[in-house]
Design an enzyme around this catalytic site. Structure first.
Site, mmCIF file in Angstrom:
data_model
loop_
_atom_site.group_PDB
_atom_site.id
_atom_site.type_symbol
_atom_site.label_atom_id
_atom_site.label_comp_id
_atom_site.label_asym_id
_atom_site.label_seq_id
_atom_site.Cartn_x
_atom_site.Cartn_y
_atom_site.Cartn_z
ATOM 1 N N LYS A 27 10.175 -0.593 6.305
ATOM 2 C CA LYS A 27 10.480 0.385 6.970
ATOM 3 C C LYS A 27 11.358 0.000 8.187
ATOM 4 O O LYS A 27 11.375 0.076 9.300
ATOM 5 C CB LYS A 27 9.264 1.202 7.942
ATOM 6 C CG LYS A 27 8.390 1.661 6.960
ATOM 7 C CD LYS A 27 7.252 2.492 7.709
ATOM 8 C CE LYS A 27 6.408 2.864 6.669
ATOM 9 N NZ LYS A 27 5.241 2.006 6.190
ATOM 10 N N GLN A 50 -6.452 8.650 3.662
ATOM 11 C CA GLN A 50 -5.840 9.674 4.561
ATOM 12 C C GLN A 50 -6.082 11.232 4.276
ATOM 13 O O GLN A 50 -5.564 11.998 4.943
ATOM 14 C CB GLN A 50 -4.313 9.241 4.613
ATOM 15 C CG GLN A 50 -4.074 8.275 5.342
ATOM 16 C CD GLN A 50 -2.489 7.835 5.472
ATOM 17 O OE1 GLN A 50 -1.929 8.475 6.083
ATOM 18 N NE2 GLN A 50 -2.051 6.661 4.972
ATOM 19 N N GLY A 90 -3.305 3.180 -1.401
ATOM 20 C CA GLY A 90 -3.738 1.913 -0.930
ATOM 21 C C GLY A 90 -5.234 1.609 -1.101
ATOM 22 O O GLY A 90 -5.882 1.178 -2.173
ATOM 23 N N PRO A 142 -5.788 12.788 -5.334
ATOM 24 C CA PRO A 142 -4.547 12.575 -6.380
ATOM 25 C C PRO A 142 -4.443 13.701 -7.238
ATOM 26 O O PRO A 142 -5.052 14.554 -7.518
ATOM 27 C CB PRO A 142 -5.638 11.603 -7.179
ATOM 28 C CG PRO A 142 -6.770 11.184 -6.500
ATOM 29 C CD PRO A 142 -7.055 12.177 -5.538
HETATM 30 O O1 O7M Z 1 -3.668 4.580 0.606
HETATM 31 P P1 O7M Z 1 -3.651 4.155 2.136
HETATM 32 O O2 O7M Z 1 -3.930 4.973 3.506
HETATM 33 O O3 O7M Z 1 -5.055 3.076 2.384
HETATM 34 O O4 O7M Z 1 -2.375 3.445 2.408
HETATM 35 C C1 O7M Z 1 -1.008 4.106 2.719
HETATM 36 C C2 O7M Z 1 -0.021 3.253 2.171
HETATM 37 O O5 O7M Z 1 1.169 3.927 2.453
HETATM 38 C C3 O7M Z 1 0.198 2.312 3.466
HETATM 39 O O6 O7M Z 1 0.797 1.142 2.817
HETATM 40 C C4 O7M Z 1 1.005 2.684 4.234
HETATM 41 O O7 O7M Z 1 2.100 1.885 5.022
HETATM 42 C C5 O7M Z 1 2.103 3.611 3.359
HETATM 43 N N1 O7M Z 1 2.603 4.890 4.256
HETATM 44 C C6 O7M Z 1 1.732 5.681 5.060
HETATM 45 O O8 O7M Z 1 0.534 5.579 4.644
HETATM 46 N N2 O7M Z 1 2.247 6.743 5.366
HETATM 47 C C7 O7M Z 1 3.567 6.951 5.713
HETATM 48 O O9 O7M Z 1 4.037 7.834 6.076
HETATM 49 C C8 O7M Z 1 4.446 6.262 4.739
HETATM 50 C C9 O7M Z 1 3.869 5.141 4.203
HETATM 51 C C10 O7M Z 1 4.925 4.233 3.264
HETATM 52 O O10 O7M Z 1 4.635 3.963 2.351
HETATM 53 O O11 O7M Z 1 6.099 4.351 3.866
HETATM 54 C C11 O7M Z 1 7.027 3.767 3.150
#
Ligand code: O7M
Length: 227
Positions: free
Chosen positions: A65, A179, A197, A183
């Site tokens: 990011k 979140q 994740g 799927p």
């Molecule tokens: O499935 P989770 O919630 O355990 O993980 C979500 C992953 O997606 C985690 O690695 C976050 O950094 C990423 N992510 C988000 O959850 N929200 C966003 O808006 C953006 C990201 C992301 O991957 O940004 C590149």
């Protein structure tokens, strides 16, 4: 093949071992993996390199990011490219001139994909990002990024992003499982990939959980697209 697994090692573990173990358990099911600061801060670029070296997936994404001037983002990107990643994630809000324009050129030279964050998956993202959403998507077009991050948790935003960008940009959607998005929701709204994740990484049996996600994605896409 629309699943990207986020490798975010939890506290108190050896980050490299945790990632390698998970990658081995997933046995080639995901299309790609996303690694970011939770691994890098703990284990450094050497650790990142060790993790990337065991990925046989098509996409090895460094989710940094990035949000800085072009010179600095390029320095960081060159370092992670040396570790073997095939894509890097930056924030779109830093703009083109002096920032993403330069990074985009460096990514092309390095042969790695540039992915830009244009909207995030958490509720608070809307407050600021909604106001500048179109501008952020214009930055994506200007720098000809390979892909964008749009939220699985907000299918209307994702659909609007797809409509504005057209079909030539890849959309990666996080927010599935922990979140709240199911799927397949984001795929039906126009995403190419869903980033998952904890739903997989923290499951008792990650391979079973990943296969279940893929099955649900396929069912959902069949239902919404009729194919
Ligand atoms: O499935 P989770 O919630 O355990 O993980 C979500 C992953 O997606 C985690 O690695 C976050 O950094 C990423 N992510 C988000 O959850 N929200 C966003 O808006 C953006 C990201 C992301 O991957 O940004 C590149």
């Amino acid at each position: 093949m629309t699943l990207i697994v986020a490798l975010d090692p939890p506290e108190g573990v050896d980050g490299v071992k945790w990632c390698v173990n998970l990658i081995n358990k997933l046995n080639g099911v995901p299309k790609g993996y996303k690694v970011g600061l939770p691994l890098l801060v703990k284990e450094g670029v050497k650790g990142l390199k060790n993790v990337v070296s065991v990925m046989s997936a098509e996409l090895a994404i460094a989710d940094l990011k990035l949000a800085d001037i072009g010179y600095v983002m390029s320095l960081i990107t060159k370092t992670v490219a040396d570790a073997g990643v095939s894509a890097v994630i930056a924030h779109a809000f830093v703009g083109t001139e002096g920032a993403l324009g330069e990074l985009s050129r460096v990514c092309s030279e390095l042969g790695i994909k540039l992915i830009l964050v244009t909207f995030m998956s958490h509720p608070g993202a809307a407050r600021v990002m909604k106001k500048v959403f179109r501008d952020l998507l214009d930055v994506v077009k200007e720098v000809n990024a390979w892909g964008v991050v749009l939220p699985a948790t907000m299918p209307d935003i994702l659909k609007a992003g797809r409509e504005y960008l057209g079909p030539s940009f890849k959309i990666l959607a996080p927010g599935v499982g922990a979140q709240g998005a199911a799927p397949g929701d984001a795929l039906c709204a126009g995403a190419d990939y869903e980033i998952v994740g904890r739903l997989i990484a923290r499951a008792e049996n990650p391979l079973e959980a990943a296969l279940e996600v893929v099955k649900k994605q396929e069912e959902s896409v069949r239902a919404c697209r009729g194919s």
